[in-house]
Structures are given as structure tokens and as C-alpha cells.
Motif scaffolding. Structure first.
Motif, PDB file in Angstrom:
ATOM      1  N   ARG A  74       0.862  -1.175   0.000  1.00 42.65           N
ATOM      2  CA  ARG A  74       0.000   0.000   0.000  1.00 42.65           C
ATOM      3  C   ARG A  74       0.899   1.226   0.000  1.00 42.65           C
ATOM      4  NH1 ARG A  74      -2.243  -0.232   6.292  1.00 42.65           N
ATOM      5  NH2 ARG A  74      -0.176  -0.478   7.235  1.00 42.65           N
ATOM      6  N   PRO A  75       0.374   2.416  -0.345  1.00 42.02           N
ATOM      7  CA  PRO A  75       1.227   3.608  -0.475  1.00 42.02           C
ATOM      8  C   PRO A  75       2.063   3.919   0.759  1.00 42.02           C
ATOM      9  CG  PRO A  75      -0.930   4.028  -1.421  1.00 42.02           C
ATOM     10  CD  PRO A  75      -1.017   2.673  -0.774  1.00 42.02           C
ATOM     11  N   LYS A  76       1.520   3.705   1.962  1.00 43.09           N
ATOM     12  CA  LYS A  76       2.280   4.057   3.170  1.00 43.09           C
ATOM     13  C   LYS A  76       3.147   2.911   3.690  1.00 43.09           C
ATOM     14  CE  LYS A  76      -1.530   3.088   6.409  1.00 43.09           C
ATOM     15  NZ  LYS A  76      -2.366   3.661   7.484  1.00 43.09           N
ATOM     16  N   GLY A  77       3.259   1.843   2.919  1.00 44.49           N
ATOM     17  CA  GLY A  77       4.084   0.709   3.334  1.00 44.49           C
ATOM     18  C   GLY A  77       3.275  -0.572   3.373  1.00 44.49           C
TER      19      GLY A  77
END
Length: 284
Positions: A74-77
Motif C-alpha cells: 500500500r502507499p504508506k508501506g
């Protein structure tokens, strides 16, 4: 057969179109541990048995443990969905099969809110076990699956005014209750499934850190992480979601009660001294 109607590769027993078809791709990673620093010459993978073999100077070196972690990006990790111990003598990519060797699974979740100036923590325990299923599972969206999750009635407790680490206090309180049960056996193999404190779980399992205060994880228990808000295709996540849902329902009921009750009626439970909480009440 259309691929969408085939058994889902996750092992849930659902058809692919009703399970993982529209979910973010899952990554499965297996980590093997020696238990101490070792130098090896190489690794061999037995494609027939799935066993990974480490060797040095043509001698086999035994692993101490193995664990599978399931994640998605996901974008945040990366999002960790679940971590499950793998049997060394019979490794498998099926997470349901990996849970079968445990005598008992304990999924514990705690919800906390401040109500009438008191911090109320509702902890829910879902106990269960996984066994091979020999009968057919009928239904439009289900097909036969070799493993079944069996769960017991939820156990729910209310703890007032925990100063810190509400989740850990919930784990400790339920683990202590399980150990007091007359049918508890010290040699039983128990997996405790939680959805918090991911960074410290390894140290709890190695008994380097206490779960809370001076309470360490019993030797016959292992602690593993699973998500309660994703990964519904996995048994561990299903159990935590049940625990989370039950806790939220009772927190909501407590808020409604607080609107009608007096201060003393709201705290109509057992006062406790010398514990991590001030009052205790068994709700279910």
C-alpha cells in the motif's frame, strides 16, 4: 472450469470470484530461524516435501523455527495481514493447515473508550481450533475445503481505568484465566492471536520482554499477529474480527447505560486492588 469458479488459492474454501479475485495481491514470505548466529555453505529445497535444508560441509543444520507472514503493498508501506508459525517437519503454504497442530487458538482484542471520566476497556476472547474437515460444505459460494475453523462462545470482560497498554492487559488477563481452568494442561500447544504491538511480538515470544509488569508469556504458548480489519480469507483474521465486533457492541451498550445510570451504578462491578485496573466485570 472457469477460473473464477475454482477453489480460491488462499484455502478459505470459497470460490475465487467470491474471495480473493478483487483483493490486492498477497505476498507470502517464510522466515526460517536457527535460534543463534550460524555460518552455512548453502541451502537445498526439496520440491517433493517442501522442506528447506541448510548444510555446512555436507552436514545438515537444523532450523529452530519457521514463520509465514502474509502482506500486501500500500502507499504508506506494507500491510501485515497475519503471521503463522510453520511446522518444520511438514512445511506448507496453506495457513489453515499450519494452524491444525495447535490444541487451542486464542484471539484476543480490546476496545477502549472514556465514558463518564472513566476509561473502560472491553476485552473479548474467541477460542477455537482448526481440524481437517471430511464433510462437504454446501452453499452457493462455498466448495469443499479440507480444513474447518471451530470456535467457542465469546468470553468478554470489562476492565476499568487501565493506565497503559490496554491490549496487553487484556492478553494477560485472559491468559491467566485460561491457565486457571481445571482442564488446562501445561503441555498443550496454544497460539495467542493479537492485533497490536507487532514490533515487540518476537521479544515476547523469546521471553525477553514481559507482556505486562512481570508477566511473561507461558512456555507452551506462542504469540502471533493478525489483522482484524483485513485478510478475511484467513482463519486468524476471522477470529480477531469476531472478537473486535463483539467488543465494539458491548462498548456501545456501556455508553448507553452510562447515560441512564448513576456513577455507582455504572461502576457496579468488582473493585480490584493491586492489579493493572481498578474494577473488573465478566460480561460473558
Amino acid at each position: 472450469m472457469n477460473d473464477a469458479n475454482k477453489p480460491c488459492h488462499c484455502g478459505s474454501g470459497k470460490k475465487f470470484k467470491k474471495c480473493c479475485k478483487d483483493k490486492k495481491p498477497r505476498t507470502k514470505t517464510i522466515e526460517y530461524e536457527f535460534g543463534e548466529l550460524k555460518t552455512i555453505d548453502g541451502l537445498n529445497f526439496n520440491t517433493l516435501t517442501g522442506e528447506l535444508i541448510a548444510f555446512k560441509e555436507d552436514k545438515k543444520i537444523d532450523f529452530k523455527a519457521a514463520e509465514m507472514e502474509v502482506t500486501y503493498e500500500r502507499p504508506k508501506g506494507k500491510k501485515v495481514l497475519t503471521q503463522i508459525p510453520m511446522p518444520l517437519n511438514n512445511p506448507t503454504l496453506n495457513l489453515s493447515a499450519a494452524l491444525e497442530p495447535f490444541d487451542l487458538l486464542l484471539a484476543i482484542d480490546t476496545n477502549t473508550q472514556t465514558i463518564n471520566e472513566h476509561k473502560l476497556s472491553v476485552s473479548c476472547l474467541i477460542g477455537g481450533y482448526v481440524r481437517k474437515e471430511t464433510s462437504e460444505s454446501f452453499g452457493e459460494h462455498f466448495i469443499r475445503t479440507p480444513y474447518a475453523l471451530n470456535v467457542y462462545e465469546p468470553q468478554v470482560i470489562a476492565l476499568w481505568n487501565i493506565k497503559e497498554k490496554e491490549e496487553n492487559v487484556g492478553w494477560m488477563t485472559f491468559i491467566e484465566a485460561v491457565m486457571r481452568n481445571p482442564i488446562y494442561k501445561e503441555d498443550s500447544k496454544i497460539l495467542v492471536i493479537v492485533d497490536s504491538d507487532l514490533g515487540n511480538i518476537d521479544d515476547y515470544n523469546l521471553r525477553k520482554l514481559p507482556i505486562y509488569g512481570n508477566f511473561y508469556l507461558p512456555q507452551n504458548m506462542q504469540l502471533r499477529y493478525a489483522s482484524s480489519d483485513a485478510g478475511s480469507e484467513f482463519f486468524a483474521c476471522q477470529m480477531l474480527r469476531l472478537a473486535d465486533t463483539e467488543g465494539k457492541i458491548l462498548i456501545k451498550e456501556a455508553k448507553e447505560l452510562a447515560k441512564l445510570a448513576t456513577h455507582d451504578e455504572f461502576l457496579n462491578c468488582l473493585p480490584i486492588e493491586g492489579k493493572a485496573y481498578t474494577h473488573f466485570l465478566k460480561l460473558r
